[in-house]
Design an enzyme around this catalytic site. Structure first.
Site, PDB file in Angstrom:
ATOM      1  N   THR A  16       8.370 -43.676   2.097  1.00  0.00           N
ATOM      2  CA  THR A  16       7.604 -43.690   3.209  1.00  0.00           C
ATOM      3  C   THR A  16       7.442 -42.230   4.185  1.00  0.00           C
ATOM      4  OG1 THR A  16       9.649 -45.690   3.680  1.00  0.00           O
ATOM      5  CG2 THR A  16       8.986 -44.048   5.911  1.00  0.00           C
ATOM      6  N   GLU A  75       1.162  -1.122  -0.345  1.00  0.00           N
ATOM      7  CA  GLU A  75       0.506  -0.496   0.120  1.00  0.00           C
ATOM      8  C   GLU A  75       0.968   1.548  -0.200  1.00  0.00           C
ATOM      9  OE1 GLU A  75       0.147  -2.763   2.235  1.00  0.00           O
ATOM     10  OE2 GLU A  75      -1.962  -2.798   3.353  1.00  0.00           O
ATOM     11  N   LEU A  83      19.138 -29.538  -2.704  1.00  0.00           N
ATOM     12  CA  LEU A  83      17.866 -29.313  -1.919  1.00  0.00           C
ATOM     13  C   LEU A  83      17.904 -27.609  -2.200  1.00  0.00           C
ATOM     14  CD1 LEU A  83      16.460 -31.375   0.883  1.00  0.00           C
ATOM     15  CD2 LEU A  83      15.592 -31.968  -1.561  1.00  0.00           C
ATOM     16  N   SER A  87      16.285 -43.965  -9.826  1.00  0.00           N
ATOM     17  CA  SER A  87      14.682 -42.310  -9.682  1.00  0.00           C
ATOM     18  C   SER A  87      15.338 -41.543 -11.069  1.00  0.00           C
ATOM     19  CB  SER A  87      14.217 -42.174  -8.376  1.00  0.00           C
ATOM     20  OG  SER A  87      14.903 -41.551  -8.638  1.00  0.00           O
TER      21      SER A  87
END
Length: 324
Positions: A260, A46, A198, A162
């Site tokens: 898991t 604002e 990560l 994977s």
């Protein structure tokens, strides 16, 4: 309000744990001035928009995605700035559930004679600000569970490999998810097998020019020398883990753990949004690893029924978002 929402989106990766808010001042002659929350310690949206408008804010209408604050925090109260600027009307997307605000900003504006309308574009603002609103309402982060799957629902081969089920575009999109999150969580098993860093790997323009990385959280103990260090190691009841992360200012937690960890969060009912990347590939057998490792529904009546909130194509893969 649509423009205020669009402006707010540009601030997402630069302001958390503050809310990413957008504002538009429409002057009496129809000229518009925009503003978004300015970083982690700068003025709120604002004030940015009002500063841009200057004297033309007198008699104007202010559109803002979140209720203006009425308390002294990192910055002075926005409600006071709106009143001092001579704004005639304020249109708000949603009220702020933060106990320090929670209607006080609206009351202060009305007491000063400012016309106030609430709820314009509320559904879109609620979706945009879901992590912030959820955190303020529950004290816990908004939990996003990410899974990369083949079309037959498998996340890894029988040997545990994977990389990579999905294509490069989907993997880049995961980095956008990380950039939008305040913390990323994996299990200790994933750390031992994959040794993930990560970190967020995006072009500077997509990162918003901010080098801040999400907090890295390991459920269990990370081996010394693992790429995930420095990290926070947690254990025990997942609800307590979320309470702790919420107290650290984590608004959105991205869970990237294996089957898991995914099952643990799902079975405990702690997932707020599922993001599934579906690759056009099949393992074609029952020995590949599933999305969830653990007991599931015993019958069709026990299925967890979700609703699809978004479906987009990312390269050759599909990105599917679901919520309860």
């Amino acid at each position: 309000m649509d423009r205020a929402i669009a402006v707010a989106a540009t601030a997402r990766r630069r302001v958390a744990p503050r809310p990413w808010v957008g504002a538009v001042v429409v002057s009496a002659d129809g000229t518009t001035f925009v503003g978004a929350t300015d970083g982690r310690r700068g003025p709120h949206a604002e004030v940015v928009a009002l500063d841009a408008a200057g004297e033309r804010a007198v008699g104007s209408t202010l559109y803002v995605t979140l209720e203006p604050c009425a308390h002294h925090g990192v910055t002075p109260p926005c409600a006071d700035a709106v009143i001092a600027a001579g704004v005639a009307r304020v249109v708000v997307g949603v009220t702020d559930p933060d106990p320090k605000v929670a209607g006080e900003g609206l009351a202060r504006l009305r007491d000063a004679g400012v016309e106030v309308e609430v709820g314009v574009g509320a559904a879109a603002v609620e979706r945009q600000l879901r992590p912030y609103l959820h955190h303020r309402r529950t004290g816990r982060p908004f939990v996003v569970l990410k899974l990369a799957l083949t079309l037959d629902g498998r996340t890894a081969a029988p040997d545990g490999s994977s990389r990579w089920i999905t294509g490069p575009e989907a993997r880049l999109d995961v980095h956008r998810l990380r950039a939008d999150s305040d913390a990323v969580l994996v299990g200790a098993g994933t750390v031992r097998v994959d040794d993930p860093a990560l970190t967020v790997r995006l072009p500077d323009a997509e990162r918003g020019g901010d080098d801040t990385e999400p907090l890295r959280v390991v459920l269990g103990s990370a081996p010394a020398g693992a790429a995930v260090h420095p990290c926070v190691e947690v254990a025990g009841d997942l609800g307590a883990v979320l309470d702790d992360l919420g107290s650290r200012g984590v608004l959105q937690l991205l869970v990237e753990g294996g089957p898991t960890v995914a099952h643990a969060f799902h079975a405990a009912g702690l997932v707020d949004r599922y993001v599934l990347y579906l690759a056009p590939a099949l393992f074609g057998g029952d020995d590949a690893r599933p999305a969830f490792a653990g007991p599931g529904a015993a019958s069709v009546e026990g299925l967890d029924r979700l609703r699809i909130v978004d479906l987009t194509r990312v390269g050759d893969d599909l990105r599917l978002e679901l919520e309860g």
